[in-house]
Design a protein around this motif. Structure first.
Motif, PDB file in Angstrom:
ATOM      1  N   GLY A  44       0.782  -1.221   0.000  1.00 49.77           N
ATOM      2  CA  GLY A  44       0.000   0.000   0.000  1.00 49.77           C
ATOM      3  C   GLY A  44       0.811   1.268   0.000  1.00 49.77           C
ATOM      4  N   GLY A  45       2.077   1.188   0.374  1.00 50.95           N
ATOM      5  CA  GLY A  45       2.915   2.377   0.447  1.00 50.95           C
ATOM      6  C   GLY A  45       3.934   2.437  -0.664  1.00 50.95           C
ATOM      7  N   PRO A  46       4.794   3.459  -0.611  1.00 56.46           N
ATOM      8  CA  PRO A  46       5.833   3.624  -1.620  1.00 56.46           C
ATOM      9  C   PRO A  46       7.059   2.776  -1.315  1.00 56.46           C
ATOM     10  CG  PRO A  46       5.953   5.422  -0.071  1.00 56.46           C
ATOM     11  CD  PRO A  46       4.775   4.581   0.346  1.00 56.46           C
ATOM     12  N   SER A  47       8.056   2.888  -2.175  1.00 56.12           N
ATOM     13  CA  SER A  47       9.334   2.221  -1.960  1.00 56.12           C
ATOM     14  C   SER A  47      10.118   2.934  -0.855  1.00 56.12           C
ATOM     15  CB  SER A  47      10.132   2.240  -3.260  1.00 56.12           C
ATOM     16  OG  SER A  47      11.429   1.739  -3.047  1.00 56.12           O
ATOM     17  N   ASP A  48      11.031   2.184  -0.259  1.00 62.24           N
ATOM     18  CA  ASP A  48      11.990   2.789   0.661  1.00 62.24           C
ATOM     19  C   ASP A  48      13.309   3.113  -0.032  1.00 62.24           C
ATOM     20  OD1 ASP A  48      12.643   0.123   0.251  1.00 62.24           O
ATOM     21  OD2 ASP A  48      13.326  -0.221   2.298  1.00 62.24           O
ATOM     22  N   VAL A  49      13.394   2.841  -1.329  1.00 63.95           N
ATOM     23  CA  VAL A  49      14.615   3.127  -2.084  1.00 63.95           C
ATOM     24  C   VAL A  49      14.876   4.632  -2.090  1.00 63.95           C
ATOM     25  CG1 VAL A  49      15.556   3.186  -4.418  1.00 63.95           C
ATOM     26  CG2 VAL A  49      14.557   1.079  -3.542  1.00 63.95           C
ATOM     27  N   ASP A  50      16.141   4.990  -1.834  1.00 60.12           N
ATOM     28  CA  ASP A  50      16.560   6.397  -1.837  1.00 60.12           C
ATOM     29  C   ASP A  50      15.743   7.244  -0.878  1.00 60.12           C
ATOM     30  OD1 ASP A  50      18.507   5.832  -3.733  1.00 60.12           O
ATOM     31  OD2 ASP A  50      17.219   6.353  -5.420  1.00 60.12           O
ATOM     32  N   ASP A 109       2.620   6.330   7.900  1.00 56.62           N
ATOM     33  CA  ASP A 109       2.057   5.681   9.087  1.00 56.62           C
ATOM     34  C   ASP A 109       0.542   5.582   8.932  1.00 56.62           C
ATOM     35  OD1 ASP A 109       1.380   4.771  11.595  1.00 56.62           O
ATOM     36  OD2 ASP A 109       2.398   6.370  12.685  1.00 56.62           O
ATOM     37  N   TYR A 110       0.014   4.360   9.024  1.00 57.14           N
ATOM     38  CA  TYR A 110      -1.446   4.196   9.006  1.00 57.14           C
ATOM     39  C   TYR A 110      -2.087   4.753  10.274  1.00 57.14           C
ATOM     40  CZ  TYR A 110      -1.253   1.233   4.836  1.00 57.14           C
ATOM     41  OH  TYR A 110      -1.070   0.757   3.552  1.00 57.14           O
ATOM     42  N   ASP A 111      -1.344   4.788  11.386  1.00 56.94           N
ATOM     43  CA  ASP A 111      -1.728   5.539  12.585  1.00 56.94           C
ATOM     44  C   ASP A 111      -3.116   5.149  13.091  1.00 56.94           C
ATOM     45  OD1 ASP A 111      -1.378   7.458  14.603  1.00 56.94           O
ATOM     46  OD2 ASP A 111      -2.351   9.017  13.416  1.00 56.94           O
ATOM     47  N   TYR A 112      -3.204   3.975  13.708  1.00 55.79           N
ATOM     48  CA  TYR A 112      -4.486   3.469  14.186  1.00 55.79           C
ATOM     49  C   TYR A 112      -4.754   3.903  15.627  1.00 55.79           C
ATOM     50  CZ  TYR A 112      -4.618   0.468  10.082  1.00 55.79           C
ATOM     51  OH  TYR A 112      -4.654   0.010   8.795  1.00 55.79           O
ATOM     52  N   PRO A 113      -5.923   4.461  15.898  1.00 55.57           N
ATOM     53  CA  PRO A 113      -6.247   4.816  17.283  1.00 55.57           C
ATOM     54  C   PRO A 113      -6.662   3.600  18.099  1.00 55.57           C
ATOM     55  CG  PRO A 113      -8.091   5.332  15.851  1.00 55.57           C
ATOM     56  CD  PRO A 113      -6.984   4.829  14.957  1.00 55.57           C
ATOM     57  N   SER A 157       1.211   2.765  15.577  1.00 52.22           N
ATOM     58  CA  SER A 157       1.890   3.022  14.314  1.00 52.22           C
ATOM     59  C   SER A 157       2.006   1.734  13.514  1.00 52.22           C
ATOM     60  CB  SER A 157       3.279   3.598  14.596  1.00 52.22           C
ATOM     61  OG  SER A 157       3.993   3.771  13.410  1.00 52.22           O
ATOM     62  N   ARG A 158       1.540   1.773  12.269  1.00 53.89           N
ATOM     63  CA  ARG A 158       1.707   0.660  11.321  1.00 53.89           C
ATOM     64  C   ARG A 158       2.235   1.279  10.026  1.00 53.89           C
ATOM     65  NH1 ARG A 158       2.430  -3.797  13.396  1.00 53.89           N
ATOM     66  NH2 ARG A 158       3.320  -2.308  14.840  1.00 53.89           N
ATOM     67  N   ALA A 159       3.271   0.698   9.485  1.00 51.15           N
ATOM     68  CA  ALA A 159       4.016   1.353   8.410  1.00 51.15           C
ATOM     69  C   ALA A 159       3.371   1.158   7.042  1.00 51.15           C
ATOM     70  CB  ALA A 159       5.443   0.842   8.383  1.00 51.15           C
ATOM     71  N   ARG A 160       3.384   2.225   6.276  1.00 50.87           N
ATOM     72  CA  ARG A 160       2.873   2.222   4.895  1.00 50.87           C
ATOM     73  C   ARG A 160       4.055   2.480   3.965  1.00 50.87           C
ATOM     74  NH1 ARG A 160       0.892   5.337   0.820  1.00 50.87           N
ATOM     75  NH2 ARG A 160       1.814   7.203   1.750  1.00 50.87           N
ATOM     76  N   VAL A 161       4.925   1.468   3.840  1.00 51.93           N
ATOM     77  CA  VAL A 161       6.139   1.607   3.048  1.00 51.93           C
ATOM     78  C   VAL A 161       6.721   0.211   2.841  1.00 51.93           C
ATOM     79  CG1 VAL A 161       7.640   1.906   5.077  1.00 51.93           C
ATOM     80  CG2 VAL A 161       8.348   2.866   2.859  1.00 51.93           C
ATOM     81  N   GLU A 172       2.111   1.369  -3.753  1.00 47.98           N
ATOM     82  CA  GLU A 172       0.979   2.282  -3.598  1.00 47.98           C
ATOM     83  C   GLU A 172      -0.287   1.671  -4.198  1.00 47.98           C
ATOM     84  OE1 GLU A 172       2.257   6.623  -3.286  1.00 47.98           O
ATOM     85  OE2 GLU A 172       3.521   5.866  -4.914  1.00 47.98           O
ATOM     86  N   THR A 173      -0.446   0.404  -3.894  1.00 49.33           N
ATOM     87  CA  THR A 173      -1.573  -0.407  -4.362  1.00 49.33           C
ATOM     88  C   THR A 173      -2.214  -1.036  -3.135  1.00 49.33           C
ATOM     89  OG1 THR A 173      -0.441  -0.859  -6.447  1.00 49.33           O
ATOM     90  CG2 THR A 173      -2.248  -2.324  -5.854  1.00 49.33           C
ATOM     91  N   TRP A 174      -3.465  -0.714  -2.879  1.00 48.96           N
ATOM     92  CA  TRP A 174      -4.118  -1.078  -1.614  1.00 48.96           C
ATOM     93  C   TRP A 174      -5.076  -2.246  -1.834  1.00 48.96           C
ATOM     94  CZ3 TRP A 174      -9.279   0.467   0.384  1.00 48.96           C
ATOM     95  CH2 TRP A 174      -9.422   0.158   1.745  1.00 48.96           C
ATOM     96  N   ALA A 175      -4.875  -3.323  -1.094  1.00 43.30           N
ATOM     97  CA  ALA A 175      -5.754  -4.489  -1.157  1.00 43.30           C
ATOM     98  C   ALA A 175      -6.952  -4.260  -0.245  1.00 43.30           C
ATOM     99  CB  ALA A 175      -4.992  -5.740  -0.727  1.00 43.30           C
ATOM    100  N   PHE A 176      -8.163  -4.369  -0.808  1.00 42.05           N
ATOM    101  CA  PHE A 176      -9.348  -4.115   0.021  1.00 42.05           C
ATOM    102  C   PHE A 176     -10.293  -5.305   0.103  1.00 42.05           C
ATOM    103  CE2 PHE A 176     -10.505  -2.662  -4.225  1.00 42.05           C
ATOM    104  CZ  PHE A 176     -11.790  -3.161  -4.411  1.00 42.05           C
ATOM    105  N   ARG A 177     -10.115  -6.323  -0.750  1.00 36.82           N
ATOM    106  CA  ARG A 177     -10.977  -7.495  -0.653  1.00 36.82           C
ATOM    107  C   ARG A 177     -10.318  -8.695  -1.311  1.00 36.82           C
ATOM    108  NH1 ARG A 177     -15.292  -5.662  -2.938  1.00 36.82           N
ATOM    109  NH2 ARG A 177     -15.322  -6.877  -4.878  1.00 36.82           N
ATOM    110  N   LEU A 178     -10.486  -9.850  -0.697  1.00 34.94           N
ATOM    111  CA  LEU A 178     -10.038 -11.104  -1.277  1.00 34.94           C
ATOM    112  C   LEU A 178     -11.108 -11.648  -2.203  1.00 34.94           C
ATOM    113  CD1 LEU A 178      -8.664 -12.652   2.023  1.00 34.94           C
ATOM    114  CD2 LEU A 178      -7.259 -11.862   0.105  1.00 34.94           C
ATOM    115  N   GLU A 179     -10.680 -12.259  -3.283  1.00 35.96           N
ATOM    116  CA  GLU A 179     -11.602 -12.865  -4.237  1.00 35.96           C
ATOM    117  C   GLU A 179     -11.665 -14.360  -3.955  1.00 35.96           C
ATOM    118  OE1 GLU A 179     -14.035 -12.020  -7.795  1.00 35.96           O
ATOM    119  OE2 GLU A 179     -13.090 -10.790  -6.241  1.00 35.96           O
ATOM    120  N   LEU A 180     -12.883 -14.896  -3.780  1.00 45.54           N
ATOM    121  CA  LEU A 180     -13.072 -16.310  -3.485  1.00 45.54           C
ATOM    122  C   LEU A 180     -13.935 -16.961  -4.558  1.00 45.54           C
ATOM    123  CD1 LEU A 180     -13.839 -16.241   0.364  1.00 45.54           C
ATOM    124  CD2 LEU A 180     -11.650 -16.678  -0.744  1.00 45.54           C
TER     125      LEU A 180
END
Length: 560
Positions: free
Chosen positions: A58-64, A83-87, A101-105, A228-236
């Motif tokens: 879901g996040g970008p690369s850490d390269v550079d 940071d997805y930053d969950y309360p 804190s949950r990382a988006r990278v 930067e591609t977010w998975a929102f549902r599994l296909e069954l």
């Protein structure tokens, strides 16, 4: 030719790559989450050039990205755009203001945390086996530590701050615990010393999962990183997982198909979240939100674990030296109960005044200071993660139920921790550094007062786990079996901290890496039958990244 996304000198596939099948984009394996375990699995699978793997991150690369790759900059990532930053939900006996804190990278939380690196203790693994995770006992798991590519080394001599050295000496003098040099050399019950870290001391560069397992192999044509591609549902298709529905940065939706298996490695928060939004979870909860139930699995989201900690803060008599690996380089383990196998109290020693939570109660942050954070290695409270909306973009509720265990073991542990921290602080050679106790303050002495303070300023070391726990195949509350397959489904496994049946007594990152290594072996067979190791520029023995054009090339300046 697949279209690409460019980061620095490296090109990554976007979701138009792969082969088209029935209007979708197909790969042999689809890994959801390019984090700690996902990086390991993708790297190991693509050692076989005939296997294609897509990693959905879901996040970008850490390269550079020196802000990511420089270990000592970890605190600057908390609450930021990576940071997805969950309360946390309201905690009647604890701090309701904790944000997880949950990382988006790429690299996940190994790109975002302190990289404190402990191999889980033998008693931790054996506890899993006793809970029904056959084949996950200490003897079976130990070889996976030796396979890790990460550069795990003790804090370098040049990074050992003088006050941290004196903390270690004072803890040894005050408590009589042994001094430990290299916590991973052999199992321990208690001790004090500098931590092992997954880093490169010469430039303070992370040896994260992505740096160790992906950066050296970005030229593999069968490795496809969908950033930067977010998975929102599994296909069954009936009881078989066939792919993943994703949303790209431009809002487009695609189906990524797995010919062989889907591997969910999204972490202890986002893995159960993805399952439940796919209709996999407790039937009553899903129906109440209008989510069609595809597979009733009551254990999804239950057994939420964490390592809660409190904090005691001192003002120092002036500034302390600047050298450090990541500002919390030394620690202490104490075993109060001689009948147990491992430690039952842990302390991080922070070379900063860690007052974020005490300030909310009216305490002031001193200009110069240090902190000790008593931490509960084996907490007995259990929480729950659940959805509050059928909208996949709505954050889930995290109810850790801190300090709700029946006998108040967790609360009493923190009270003991503050008392022990004061013993260490009163001992030389640490005592002469300290000007005064800022929080909770020397006037707070009764167990009742200490408990109220400790719980109200309690924090997390960002170790959520257990929400899709592993257990015996006939355990109805277990989400995955010992082979990591989801109970009652085919073509899908989970490999991340969510499968932990119980919490290890130590920082869990190495444990997650080992889960990734074991999952890869389950997928490919015994280690001797893996495809040829197509290492291109990495020293397998040390994990040192020697490539150019990958993240953190030489010259990078210088959270688990």
């Amino acid at each position: 030719m697949a279209s690409t996304v460019e980061y620095g000198d490296v090109e990554y596939d976007d979701v138009e790559s792969g082969s088209a099948e029935n209007g979708s984009i197909a790969y042999d394996y689809v890994v959801v989450g390019g984090g700690t375990a996902g990086s390991v699995i993708a790297s190991r699978l693509t050692e076989n050039p005939d296997i294609s793997v897509a990693v959905i991150e879901g996040g970008p690369s850490d390269v550079d990205r020196p802000d990511v790759l420089t270990l000592r900059r970890w605190m600057g990532l908390l609450g930021g755009d990576l940071d997805y930053d969950y309360p946390t939900t309201v905690q009647p006996r604890g701090n309701s203001h904790i944000r997880h804190s949950r990382a988006r990278v790429l690299g996940g939380c190994s790109s975002h945390n302190t990289l404190i690196a402990f191999k889980p203790l033998p008693s931790d693994w054996d506890e899993w086996a006793a809970a029904g995770a056959e084949g996950w006992d200490a003897a079976s798991m130990d070889p996976y530590f030796g396979r890790l590519r990460n550069n795990v080394v003790p804090v370098d001599e040049l990074d050992r701050n003088a006050i941290a050295r004196d903390f270690v000496d004072a803890a040894q003098a005050a408590l009589g615990v042994p001094r430990v040099e290299g916590f991973n050399k052999k199992p321990f019950h208690e001790g004090t010393g500098f931590f092992d870290l997954a880093y490169h001391p010469e430039n303070n560069k992370r040896s994260s999962a992505s740096v160790a397992y992906l950066h050296p192999f970005l030229d593999r044509p069968n490795l496809h990183l969908l950033l930067e591609t977010w998975a929102f549902r599994l296909e069954l298709d009936g009881t078989r997982a066939t792919g993943v529905r994703v949303r790209t940065a431009d809002g487009a939706e695609r189906l990524i198909t797995a010919r062989t298996e889907v591997l969910v490695c999204a972490g202890a928060v986002d893995t159960p979240r993805l399952l439940m939004h796919s209709g996999i979870g407790p039937r009553a909860d899903l129906e109440a939100l209008g989510i069609p139930v595809t597979h009733d699995l009551p254990g999804v989201g239950e057994n939420l674990l964490d390592h809660p900690e409190s904090v005691i803060v001192w003002e120092t008599d002036g500034p302390i030296p600047e050298n450090s690996a990541m500002d919390s380089d030394a620690g202490l383990f104490v075993r109060r109960d001689p009948e147990i196998e491992g430690p039952d109290l842990m302390f991080h020693f922070y070379q900063i005044p860690f007052t974020d939570n005490p300030e909310r109660l009216g305490y002031e942050r001193p200009e110069h200071g240090v902190s000790m954070t008593p931490n509960i290695p084996k907490p007995r409270s259990r929480g729950r993660l659940y959805l509050t909306s059928a909208d996949p973009q709505t954050k889930p509720a995290l109810d850790f139920r801190y300090f709700t265990d029946e006998d108040d073991y967790d609360g009493r542990t923190l009270v003991d921790g503050i008392k022990i921290a004061r013993q260490v602080a009163a001992s030389e050679p640490l005592a002469h550094w300290l000007k005064r106790e800022v929080a909770p303050g020397p006037e707070v002495t009764s167990d009742e007062e200490l408990s109220a303070y400790a719980r109200s300023v309690a924090h997390t070391v960002y170790h959520p786990a257990g929400t899709c726990r592993m257990g015996a195949v006939d355990d109805e509350q277990a989400v995955v079996a010992p082979d990591l397959k989801i109970r009652g489904l085919e073509g899908i496994r989970i490999a991340d901290a969510s499968v932990f049946p119980t919490m290890p007594a130590v920082n869990p990152m190495i444990g997650v890496l080992m889960v990734g290594e074991k999952c890869a072996e389950l997928l490919t067979g015994a280690s001797g039958t893996r495809g040829a190791d197509r290492t291109t520029g990495a020293d397998k023995a040390t994990g040192v990244d020697k490539t150019t054009g990958a993240a953190g090339a030489a010259g990078t300046s210088g959270t688990a």
